[in-house]
Scaffold this motif. Structure first.
Motif, PDB file in Angstrom:
ATOM      1  N   ILE A  87      -7.645 -17.290  -6.387  1.00 16.84           N
ATOM      2  CA  ILE A  87      -7.021 -16.102  -6.977  1.00 16.84           C
ATOM      3  C   ILE A  87      -5.561 -16.390  -7.313  1.00 16.84           C
ATOM      4  CG2 ILE A  87      -8.593 -14.535  -5.781  1.00 16.84           C
ATOM      5  CD1 ILE A  87      -6.257 -13.825  -3.877  1.00 16.84           C
ATOM      6  N   SER A  88      -4.987 -15.549  -8.170  1.00 17.88           N
ATOM      7  CA  SER A  88      -3.602 -15.704  -8.619  1.00 17.88           C
ATOM      8  C   SER A  88      -2.630 -15.091  -7.607  1.00 17.88           C
ATOM      9  CB  SER A  88      -3.411 -14.994  -9.963  1.00 17.88           C
ATOM     10  OG  SER A  88      -3.548 -13.584  -9.782  1.00 17.88           O
ATOM     11  N   ASP A  89      -1.353 -15.400  -7.775  1.00 23.85           N
ATOM     12  CA  ASP A  89      -0.299 -14.795  -6.952  1.00 23.85           C
ATOM     13  C   ASP A  89      -0.330 -13.273  -7.076  1.00 23.85           C
ATOM     14  OD1 ASP A  89       0.681 -17.256  -6.073  1.00 23.85           O
ATOM     15  OD2 ASP A  89       2.106 -17.409  -7.734  1.00 23.85           O
ATOM     16  N   GLU A  90      -0.543 -12.791  -8.296  1.00 25.90           N
ATOM     17  CA  GLU A  90      -0.569 -11.349  -8.525  1.00 25.90           C
ATOM     18  C   GLU A  90      -1.711 -10.693  -7.757  1.00 25.90           C
ATOM     19  OE1 GLU A  90      -0.300 -13.680 -10.993  1.00 25.90           O
ATOM     20  OE2 GLU A  90       1.853 -13.339 -11.317  1.00 25.90           O
ATOM     21  N   ARG A  91      -2.870 -11.340  -7.736  1.00 28.46           N
ATOM     22  CA  ARG A  91      -4.016 -10.786  -7.007  1.00 28.46           C
ATOM     23  C   ARG A  91      -3.757 -10.836  -5.501  1.00 28.46           C
ATOM     24  NH1 ARG A  91      -9.970 -10.869  -7.678  1.00 28.46           N
ATOM     25  NH2 ARG A  91     -10.589  -9.119  -6.360  1.00 28.46           N
ATOM     26  N   VAL A  92      -3.080 -11.882  -5.032  1.00 26.93           N
ATOM     27  CA  VAL A  92      -2.699 -11.945  -3.613  1.00 26.93           C
ATOM     28  C   VAL A  92      -1.922 -10.689  -3.245  1.00 26.93           C
ATOM     29  CG1 VAL A  92      -1.205 -13.118  -1.939  1.00 26.93           C
ATOM     30  CG2 VAL A  92      -2.715 -14.472  -3.403  1.00 26.93           C
ATOM     31  N   MET A  93      -0.913 -10.353  -4.055  1.00 26.91           N
ATOM     32  CA  MET A  93      -0.068  -9.201  -3.746  1.00 26.91           C
ATOM     33  C   MET A  93      -0.820  -7.884  -3.906  1.00 26.91           C
ATOM     34  SD  MET A  93       2.545 -10.488  -2.479  1.00 26.91           S
ATOM     35  CE  MET A  93       3.399  -8.934  -2.209  1.00 26.91           C
ATOM     36  N   GLU A  94      -1.700  -7.789  -4.893  1.00 28.29           N
ATOM     37  CA  GLU A  94      -2.501  -6.571  -5.061  1.00 28.29           C
ATOM     38  C   GLU A  94      -3.363  -6.329  -3.826  1.00 28.29           C
ATOM     39  OE1 GLU A  94      -4.758  -7.132  -8.631  1.00 28.29           O
ATOM     40  OE2 GLU A  94      -2.974  -7.041  -9.911  1.00 28.29           O
ATOM     41  N   LEU A  95      -4.007  -7.383  -3.337  1.00 26.56           N
ATOM     42  CA  LEU A  95      -4.856  -7.253  -2.149  1.00 26.56           C
ATOM     43  C   LEU A  95      -4.027  -6.893  -0.920  1.00 26.56           C
ATOM     44  CD1 LEU A  95      -7.273 -10.280  -2.724  1.00 26.56           C
ATOM     45  CD2 LEU A  95      -7.813  -7.832  -3.000  1.00 26.56           C
ATOM     46  N   LEU A  96      -2.859  -7.520  -0.772  1.00 27.78           N
ATOM     47  CA  LEU A  96      -1.990  -7.212   0.365  1.00 27.78           C
ATOM     48  C   LEU A  96      -1.550  -5.754   0.323  1.00 27.78           C
ATOM     49  CD1 LEU A  96      -0.328  -7.921   2.861  1.00 27.78           C
ATOM     50  CD2 LEU A  96       1.472  -8.765   1.323  1.00 27.78           C
ATOM     51  N   GLU A  97      -1.109  -5.292  -0.828  1.00 23.33           N
ATOM     52  CA  GLU A  97      -0.657  -3.898  -0.944  1.00 23.33           C
ATOM     53  C   GLU A  97      -1.789  -2.922  -0.646  1.00 23.33           C
ATOM     54  OE1 GLU A  97       2.376  -2.783  -1.140  1.00 23.33           O
ATOM     55  OE2 GLU A  97       3.272  -4.765  -1.391  1.00 23.33           O
ATOM     56  N   ALA A  98      -2.991  -3.202  -1.121  1.00 21.05           N
ATOM     57  CA  ALA A  98      -4.133  -2.327  -0.844  1.00 21.05           C
ATOM     58  C   ALA A  98      -4.461  -2.322   0.642  1.00 21.05           C
ATOM     59  CB  ALA A  98      -5.348  -2.769  -1.658  1.00 21.05           C
ATOM     60  N   ASP A  99      -4.446  -3.495   1.278  1.00 19.87           N
ATOM     61  CA  ASP A  99      -4.715  -3.575   2.719  1.00 19.87           C
ATOM     62  C   ASP A  99      -3.642  -2.841   3.516  1.00 19.87           C
ATOM     63  OD1 ASP A  99      -6.997  -5.072   2.223  1.00 19.87           O
ATOM     64  OD2 ASP A  99      -6.057  -7.000   2.698  1.00 19.87           O
ATOM     65  N   LEU A 100      -2.385  -2.990   3.104  1.00 18.47           N
ATOM     66  CA  LEU A 100      -1.294  -2.303   3.793  1.00 18.47           C
ATOM     67  C   LEU A 100      -1.410  -0.788   3.635  1.00 18.47           C
ATOM     68  CD1 LEU A 100       1.769  -4.604   3.090  1.00 18.47           C
ATOM     69  CD2 LEU A 100       0.724  -4.106   5.313  1.00 18.47           C
ATOM     70  N   GLU A 101      -1.775  -0.343   2.450  1.00 13.65           N
ATOM     71  CA  GLU A 101      -1.935   1.105   2.229  1.00 13.65           C
ATOM     72  C   GLU A 101      -2.983   1.673   3.181  1.00 13.65           C
ATOM     73  OE1 GLU A 101      -3.372   4.027  -1.364  1.00 13.65           O
ATOM     74  OE2 GLU A 101      -2.170   2.260  -1.899  1.00 13.65           O
ATOM     75  N   HIS A 102      -4.070   0.958   3.339  1.00 11.65           N
ATOM     76  CA  HIS A 102      -5.125   1.393   4.265  1.00 11.65           C
ATOM     77  C   HIS A 102      -4.595   1.404   5.709  1.00 11.65           C
ATOM     78  CE1 HIS A 102      -9.123   1.952   5.919  1.00 11.65           C
ATOM     79  NE2 HIS A 102      -8.882   0.928   6.724  1.00 11.65           N
ATOM     80  N   ALA A 103      -3.883   0.354   6.109  1.00  9.49           N
ATOM     81  CA  ALA A 103      -3.340   0.277   7.471  1.00  9.49           C
ATOM     82  C   ALA A 103      -2.294   1.364   7.705  1.00  9.49           C
ATOM     83  CB  ALA A 103      -2.745  -1.109   7.722  1.00  9.49           C
ATOM     84  N   GLU A 104      -1.450   1.624   6.716  1.00  7.01           N
ATOM     85  CA  GLU A 104      -0.424   2.671   6.844  1.00  7.01           C
ATOM     86  C   GLU A 104      -1.070   4.033   7.079  1.00  7.01           C
ATOM     87  OE1 GLU A 104       2.658   0.424   3.769  1.00  7.01           O
ATOM     88  OE2 GLU A 104       1.349   2.017   3.045  1.00  7.01           O
ATOM     89  N   LYS A 105      -2.117   4.344   6.320  1.00  2.00           N
ATOM     90  CA  LYS A 105      -2.811   5.623   6.493  1.00  2.00           C
ATOM     91  C   LYS A 105      -3.471   5.700   7.859  1.00  2.00           C
ATOM     92  CE  LYS A 105      -6.154   8.838   4.542  1.00  2.00           C
ATOM     93  NZ  LYS A 105      -6.206   9.490   5.817  1.00  2.00           N
ATOM     94  N   THR A 106      -4.075   4.597   8.287  1.00  2.00           N
ATOM     95  CA  THR A 106      -4.705   4.569   9.607  1.00  2.00           C
ATOM     96  C   THR A 106      -3.680   4.846  10.695  1.00  2.00           C
ATOM     97  OG1 THR A 106      -6.420   3.036   8.866  1.00  2.00           O
ATOM     98  CG2 THR A 106      -5.996   3.131  11.244  1.00  2.00           C
TER      99      THR A 106
END
Length: 196
Positions: A87-106
Motif C-alpha cells: 500500500i501507499s503512504d497515503e493509504r497507511v495514513m488513511e488506515l491509521l486515522e480510521a483506526d484511531l477514530e474507532h479507538a477514540e470513540k471506544t
C-alpha cells in the motif's frame, strides 16, 4: 491530515519523526481534564504509535498470526488486501486515522463522563488500538472499568499493562505497556527502551 512519504519511511527507520499538519489546534495542548467526546489522539501519540508498531507497506502476519499492514492495522475483508500486497503512504495514513477514530470513540464510550487530561486520553487510545475494543469490556477488564467508574486515575494506570499476544508474552508489549503507563501518569511519550 497529511504526512510525506519521506516522513513515514524515516519514522519507520527511527531517523526523524513524521511531519503532521492540521489546521486545528493541537489537542495535546489541553492542560485541564476535560470531557473526551471532542478529544482526538495527539501528534505525540501518533509518533509513539509509529515507533511502537513500525510502518509496514507490505501486508504481513503479526505475532498473533493476523494479517496486518501500515501502522498495526488489522486487515479486514473490506480492505481488499492479501498477504504480500503493498500500500501507499497515503493509504497507511488513511488506515491509521480510521483506526484511531474507532479507538477514540471506544475510549469516549468507555470513560463516559470521566474527564481526562490529553495524555490520559492518549494512553487509553493506545490501549484500545493495541489490544482491541473487546479487551477493555467490563467482562474482560473489570478492574479497569471499576477504576474508571471510581474516577481513580492511579488505578486506571495500573490496568494499562498487557504483555501477551497469541498466548505468549512479548517483550515489546512489556515496553509498550510501560510507555503507555508513563504517558497516562506523566505525559511522557518517550520510549522506555531509550532510558533502560
Amino acid at each position: 491530515m497529511s504526512v510525506s512519504a519521506a516522513g513515514i519511511q524515516a519514522a519507520a527507520s527511527g531517523a526523524v519523526e513524521p511531519q503532521f499538519s492540521s489546521s486545528a489546534p493541537q489537542a495535546w495542548m489541553i492542560e485541564t481534564r476535560t470531557q473526551t467526546d471532542s478529544m482526538r489522539a495527539s501528534a505525540e501519540l501518533k509518533r509513539a504509535m509509529m515507533e511502537e508498531e513500525g510502518v509496514r507497506h507490505d501486508v504481513y502476519r503479526d505475532v498473533a498470526g493476523n494479517l496486518t499492514v501500515g501502522v498495526g492495522h488489522l486487515v479486514t475483508a473490506s480492505d481488499g488486501l492479501s498477504l504480500g500486497d503493498t500500500i501507499s503512504d497515503e493509504r497507511v495514513m488513511e488506515l491509521l486515522e480510521a483506526d484511531l477514530e474507532h479507538a477514540e470513540k471506544t475510549v469516549s464510550d468507555l470513560v463516559g463522563d470521566l474527564p481526562l487530561f490529553q495524555h490520559e486520553f492518549d494512553a487509553l487510545v493506545d490501549l484500545v488500538f493495541n489490544v482491541g475494543q473487546g479487551s477493555v469490556s467490563q467482562e474482560r477488564s473489570p478492574k479497569l472499568n471499576e477504576a474508571i467508574s471510581a474516577g481513580d486515575h492511579q488505578s486506571i494506570a495500573d490496568e494499562l499493562h498487557y504483555h501477551s499476544a497469541g498466548g505468549a508474552t512479548a517483550k515489546g508489549l512489556i515496553y509498550r505497556s510501560e510507555r503507555r503507563a508513563n504517558i497516562f501518569l506523566n505525559g511522557s511519550y518517550e520510549d522506555p527502551r531509550m532510558t533502560a
